[in-house]
Design a protein around this motif. Sequence first.
Motif, PDB file in Angstrom:
ATOM      1  N   PHE A  35      -3.365 -12.717  16.900  1.00 29.83           N
ATOM      2  CA  PHE A  35      -3.215 -12.576  15.356  1.00 29.83           C
ATOM      3  C   PHE A  35      -1.792 -11.721  15.290  1.00 29.83           C
ATOM      4  N   VAL A  36      -1.550 -10.771  16.064  1.00 31.58           N
ATOM      5  CA  VAL A  36      -0.453  -9.998  15.938  1.00 31.58           C
ATOM      6  C   VAL A  36       0.906 -10.685  16.078  1.00 31.58           C
ATOM      7  N   ALA A  37       0.684 -11.648  17.071  1.00 35.45           N
ATOM      8  CA  ALA A  37       1.899 -12.613  17.182  1.00 35.45           C
ATOM      9  C   ALA A  37       2.216 -13.471  16.139  1.00 35.45           C
ATOM     10  N   ALA A  38       1.068 -13.902  15.283  1.00 35.21           N
ATOM     11  CA  ALA A  38       1.207 -14.605  14.306  1.00 35.21           C
ATOM     12  C   ALA A  38       1.961 -13.911  13.192  1.00 35.21           C
ATOM     13  N   LEU A  39       1.760 -12.584  12.900  1.00 33.63           N
ATOM     14  CA  LEU A  39       2.329 -11.937  11.919  1.00 33.63           C
ATOM     15  C   LEU A  39       3.434 -11.687  12.260  1.00 33.63           C
ATOM     16  N   GLU A  40       4.038 -11.349  13.548  1.00 33.75           N
ATOM     17  CA  GLU A  40       5.241 -11.010  14.079  1.00 33.75           C
ATOM     18  C   GLU A  40       6.210 -12.211  14.215  1.00 33.75           C
ATOM     19  N   ALA A  41       5.669 -13.286  14.220  1.00 31.62           N
ATOM     20  CA  ALA A  41       6.471 -14.489  14.049  1.00 31.62           C
ATOM     21  C   ALA A  41       6.918 -15.122  12.781  1.00 31.62           C
ATOM     22  N   ASN A  42       6.259 -14.096  11.595  1.00 29.21           N
ATOM     23  CA  ASN A  42       6.551 -14.743  10.239  1.00 29.21           C
ATOM     24  C   ASN A  42       6.061 -16.063   9.907  1.00 29.21           C
ATOM     25  N   SER A  43       4.868 -16.391  10.506  1.00 30.40           N
ATOM     26  CA  SER A  43       4.361 -17.676  10.342  1.00 30.40           C
ATOM     27  C   SER A  43       3.645 -17.854   8.902  1.00 30.40           C
ATOM     28  N   ILE A  45       1.082 -18.005   5.683  1.00 32.10           N
ATOM     29  CA  ILE A  45      -0.202 -17.081   5.838  1.00 32.10           C
ATOM     30  C   ILE A  45      -1.422 -17.721   6.319  1.00 32.10           C
ATOM     31  N   GLU A  46      -1.598 -19.116   6.123  1.00 29.41           N
ATOM     32  CA  GLU A  46      -2.670 -20.066   6.557  1.00 29.41           C
ATOM     33  C   GLU A  46      -2.970 -19.619   7.952  1.00 29.41           C
ATOM     34  N   ASP A  47      -2.055 -19.831   8.636  1.00 22.83           N
ATOM     35  CA  ASP A  47      -1.986 -19.460  10.012  1.00 22.83           C
ATOM     36  C   ASP A  47      -2.340 -18.104  10.456  1.00 22.83           C
ATOM     37  N   ALA A  48      -2.074 -17.113   9.741  1.00 20.60           N
ATOM     38  CA  ALA A  48      -2.425 -15.657  10.216  1.00 20.60           C
ATOM     39  C   ALA A  48      -3.630 -15.412   9.517  1.00 20.60           C
ATOM     40  N   LYS A  54     -10.462 -15.860  13.649  1.00 26.47           N
ATOM     41  CA  LYS A  54     -10.865 -16.225  14.926  1.00 26.47           C
ATOM     42  C   LYS A  54     -11.130 -14.752  15.842  1.00 26.47           C
ATOM     43  N   ALA A  55     -10.345 -13.717  15.644  1.00 26.02           N
ATOM     44  CA  ALA A  55     -10.400 -12.345  16.082  1.00 26.02           C
ATOM     45  C   ALA A  55     -11.686 -11.695  15.495  1.00 26.02           C
ATOM     46  N   GLU A  56     -11.944 -12.046  14.280  1.00 22.74           N
ATOM     47  CA  GLU A  56     -13.124 -11.424  13.527  1.00 22.74           C
ATOM     48  C   GLU A  56     -14.284 -11.810  14.227  1.00 22.74           C
ATOM     49  N   SER A  57     -14.417 -13.269  14.400  1.00 22.38           N
ATOM     50  CA  SER A  57     -15.473 -14.053  14.991  1.00 22.38           C
ATOM     51  C   SER A  57     -15.768 -13.290  16.242  1.00 22.38           C
ATOM     52  N   ASN A  58     -14.760 -13.234  17.286  1.00 23.59           N
ATOM     53  CA  ASN A  58     -14.870 -12.802  18.356  1.00 23.59           C
ATOM     54  C   ASN A  58     -15.435 -11.362  18.411  1.00 23.59           C
ATOM     55  N   ILE A  59     -14.808 -10.449  17.540  1.00 23.03           N
ATOM     56  CA  ILE A  59     -15.313  -9.242  17.617  1.00 23.03           C
ATOM     57  C   ILE A  59     -16.990  -9.082  17.203  1.00 23.03           C
ATOM     58  N   HIS A  60     -17.298  -9.821  16.029  1.00 22.62           N
ATOM     59  CA  HIS A  60     -18.604 -10.097  15.705  1.00 22.62           C
ATOM     60  C   HIS A  60     -19.763 -10.444  16.642  1.00 22.62           C
ATOM     61  N   LYS A  83      -3.652  -5.089   8.310  1.00 25.29           N
ATOM     62  CA  LYS A  83      -2.509  -5.627   8.667  1.00 25.29           C
ATOM     63  C   LYS A  83      -2.113  -6.917   7.869  1.00 25.29           C
ATOM     64  N   LEU A  84      -3.374  -7.903   7.806  1.00 23.16           N
ATOM     65  CA  LEU A  84      -3.126  -8.931   7.073  1.00 23.16           C
ATOM     66  C   LEU A  84      -2.639  -8.917   5.587  1.00 23.16           C
ATOM     67  N   LYS A  85      -3.400  -7.713   4.925  1.00 24.83           N
ATOM     68  CA  LYS A  85      -2.952  -7.710   3.543  1.00 24.83           C
ATOM     69  C   LYS A  85      -1.513  -7.171   3.218  1.00 24.83           C
ATOM     70  N   ALA A  86      -1.131  -6.137   4.307  1.00 25.00           N
ATOM     71  CA  ALA A  86       0.312  -5.674   4.219  1.00 25.00           C
ATOM     72  C   ALA A  86       0.911  -6.862   4.468  1.00 25.00           C
ATOM     73  N   TYR A  87       0.753  -7.770   5.283  1.00 20.84           N
ATOM     74  CA  TYR A  87       1.708  -8.836   5.488  1.00 20.84           C
ATOM     75  C   TYR A  87       1.946 -10.069   4.381  1.00 20.84           C
ATOM     76  N   ASP A  88       0.671  -9.918   3.871  1.00 22.13           N
ATOM     77  CA  ASP A  88       0.631 -10.816   2.687  1.00 22.13           C
ATOM     78  C   ASP A  88       1.398 -10.354   1.500  1.00 22.13           C
ATOM     79  N   LEU A  89       1.248  -8.937   1.075  1.00 21.17           N
ATOM     80  CA  LEU A  89       1.937  -8.375   0.311  1.00 21.17           C
ATOM     81  C   LEU A  89       3.456  -8.354   0.266  1.00 21.17           C
ATOM     82  N   ALA A  90       3.878  -8.274   1.699  1.00 19.35           N
ATOM     83  CA  ALA A  90       5.270  -8.276   2.072  1.00 19.35           C
ATOM     84  C   ALA A  90       6.102  -9.599   1.872  1.00 19.35           C
TER      85      ALA A  90
END
Length: 96
Positions: A35-43, A45-48, A54-60, A83-90
Amino acid sequence: MPNHASAKKMVRVIGKRTLSNRVRKSRVRNSVKAFVAALEANSPIEDAIAAFRKAESNIHKCVNKGVFHRNTAARKISALSGKLKAYDLARLQNEQ
């Protein structure tokens, strides 16, 4: 070394649980890293969002299996969501 049969069995059971819990925790760490790699790669928003889900599902899943406490999971998911919200706003500000 345990002497009683029940204690011997518990040693075996704890070993199996430790192994499966280690795999589950590793799966969570890897999905968070993805997830963090997807954010850093400027992918896109759908990929992020897909990586976040996926991360949320694994945590649950770890909460349901007793690997993580529910408050720990809530804290991790909240941090990822922020982090996702900040990425989307940016991305929205960069488009304007």
